[in-house]
Design an enzyme around this catalytic site. Structure first.
Site, PDB file in Angstrom:
ATOM      1  N   GLU A   1       6.643 -11.264   7.601  1.00  0.00           N
ATOM      2  CA  GLU A   1       5.147 -11.917   8.860  1.00  0.00           C
ATOM      3  C   GLU A   1       5.778 -10.986   9.990  1.00  0.00           C
ATOM      4  O   GLU A   1       4.615 -11.662  10.707  1.00  0.00           O
ATOM      5  CB  GLU A   1       6.247 -12.787   9.301  1.00  0.00           C
TER       6      GLU A   1
ATOM      7  N   ASP B   1       2.664  -8.804   9.611  1.00  0.00           N
ATOM      8  CA  ASP B   1       0.904  -8.738   9.438  1.00  0.00           C
ATOM      9  C   ASP B   1       1.324 -10.497   9.706  1.00  0.00           C
ATOM     10  O   ASP B   1       0.475 -11.078   8.262  1.00  0.00           O
ATOM     11  CB  ASP B   1       0.990  -8.728   8.127  1.00  0.00           C
TER      12      ASP B   1
ATOM     13  N   GLY C   1      11.539  -2.930   4.866  1.00  0.00           N
ATOM     14  CA  GLY C   1      11.273  -3.802   5.084  1.00  0.00           C
ATOM     15  C   GLY C   1      10.622  -4.555   4.080  1.00  0.00           C
ATOM     16  O   GLY C   1      10.760  -5.575   3.510  1.00  0.00           O
ATOM     17  N   HIS C   2      10.007  -3.393   2.578  1.00  0.00           N
ATOM     18  CA  HIS C   2       9.272  -3.958   1.828  1.00  0.00           C
ATOM     19  C   HIS C   2      10.849  -4.879   0.582  1.00  0.00           C
ATOM     20  O   HIS C   2      11.117  -4.961  -0.121  1.00  0.00           O
ATOM     21  CB  HIS C   2       8.950  -2.842   0.820  1.00  0.00           C
TER      22      HIS C   2
ATOM     23  N   GLN D   1     -10.849  -2.623   3.162  1.00  0.00           N
ATOM     24  CA  GLN D   1     -10.180  -3.001   3.830  1.00  0.00           C
ATOM     25  C   GLN D   1      -9.460  -2.051   5.087  1.00  0.00           C
ATOM     26  O   GLN D   1      -9.484  -1.849   6.161  1.00  0.00           O
ATOM     27  CB  GLN D   1      -8.500  -3.325   4.113  1.00  0.00           C
TER      28      GLN D   1
ATOM     29  N   MET E   1       0.745  -1.003   0.001  1.00  0.00           N
ATOM     30  CA  MET E   1      -0.083   0.235   0.131  1.00  0.00           C
ATOM     31  C   MET E   1       1.224   1.003   0.263  1.00  0.00           C
ATOM     32  O   MET E   1       0.692   1.974   0.632  1.00  0.00           O
ATOM     33  CB  MET E   1      -1.294  -0.344   1.101  1.00  0.00           C
ATOM     34  N   GLY E   2       2.106   1.117  -0.376  1.00  0.00           N
ATOM     35  CA  GLY E   2       2.819   1.967  -0.401  1.00  0.00           C
ATOM     36  C   GLY E   2       3.852   2.437   1.313  1.00  0.00           C
ATOM     37  O   GLY E   2       3.688   1.404   1.624  1.00  0.00           O
TER      38      GLY E   2
END
Length: 280
Positions: free
Chosen positions: A149, A151, A36-37, A61, A30-31
């Site tokens: 992980e 999430d 981490g991304h 969501q 989601m930008g």
């Protein structure tokens, strides 16, 4: 790096690559991208011929329209970061590209996993997550899709959705990417004050101590009591700490109740809601 805004142009390009037996790694986001991304992008690049990242703030969501409006959007920075990390394709659709007029989330039956923890306080949230990830998978046709992980509950939802929709994609859970301090990378970290950012690594420290107690033979009740006491003595307000079966996400009473066990925590630093988890 090629940027697509419409699935009508993206999908044929991907299908052509797959017809050449090329593998496609995919990271839905989601930008507000961070390290981490980028760890997911690096994993995808190592394991696939091409890597695609989607950036889409999914309206179905969000329970609260204000949260949707406030969600950070940093598209120029995101594109720069992806280019720097060697991403091949970026998919940045509009709402209209993915949803029909007045279309909402599809309702799924996820048994227990969408009813507990994040699901209990955000009804309908995981239907929205599953709906958009399914739409993205059908647009992108990935070979493998990568999820952090942090999430973990979301990963379990997506694994179940893939089974129910019979989609041909391998879900790759990736370890939580942490700063040297132990703090899990999150888009929300940018909202922390300097003092909160300095305090935040205590969350992972408490989780790590909880695992040590379990390894020393303490029971579930004792470990939970320790965590709750530590948070009372911390600058954070604890929303919940649960020790669950990784498969069902149901709380356990004894460490012998499940083969794979994980502890989940949600705590507030001021008005910033931080989530983390650890495997026991």
């Amino acid at each position: 790096m090629v940027i697509f805004n419409e699935k009508e142009k993206l999908t044929p390009a991907i299908v052509e690559l797959k017809n050449q037996n090329k593998t496609i790694g995919f990271i839905p986001t989601m930008g507000a991208l961070h390290e981490g991304h980028m760890s997911l992008v690096k994993a995808s690049k190592a394991q696939n011929d091409y890597t695609i990242v989607s950036i889409f703030v999914n309206p179905t969501q969000f329970n609260n329209p204000e949260d949707l409006a406030k969600y950070p959007r940093t598209e120029e920075n995101d594109k720069e970061l992806l280019m720097k990390n060697g991403c091949d394709f970026v998919y940045m659709p509009t709402v209209e590209d993915l949803y029909e007029a007045n279309e909402g989330a599809k309702h799924y039956d996820f048994s227990t996993i969408d009813k507990v923890m994040e699901g209990s306080s955000r009804p309908g949230h995981f239907d929205g997550v599953a709906t958009i990830v399914c739409k993205l998978f059908k647009a992108v046709h990935p070979t493998k899709a990568y999820f952090g992980e942090k999430d973990f509950q979301q990963i379990r939802i997506i694994q179940e959705m893939v089974k129910q929709e019979n989609l041909d994609v391998e879900i790759i859970p990736m370890p939580i990417h942490r700063a040297d301090s132990g703090l899990a990378f999150s888009s929300r970290n940018a909202r922390l004050s300097a003092q909160q950012a300095s305090d935040a690594p205590q969350i992972f420290s408490i989780l790590s101590q909880a695992v040590m107690l379990k390894n020393e033979g303490k029971d579930v009740a004792s470990v939970k009591a320790f965590v709750e006491k530590e948070f009372k003595n911390s600058p954070f307000e604890l929303e919940y700490f649960e020790i669950t079966d990784e498969e069902t996400l149901l709380s356990i009473e004894h460490f012998s109740d499940a083969k794979h066990i994980r502890g989940f925590v949600v705590a507030y630093a001021g008005d910033v809601r931080l989530i983390d988890n650890i495997q026991f």
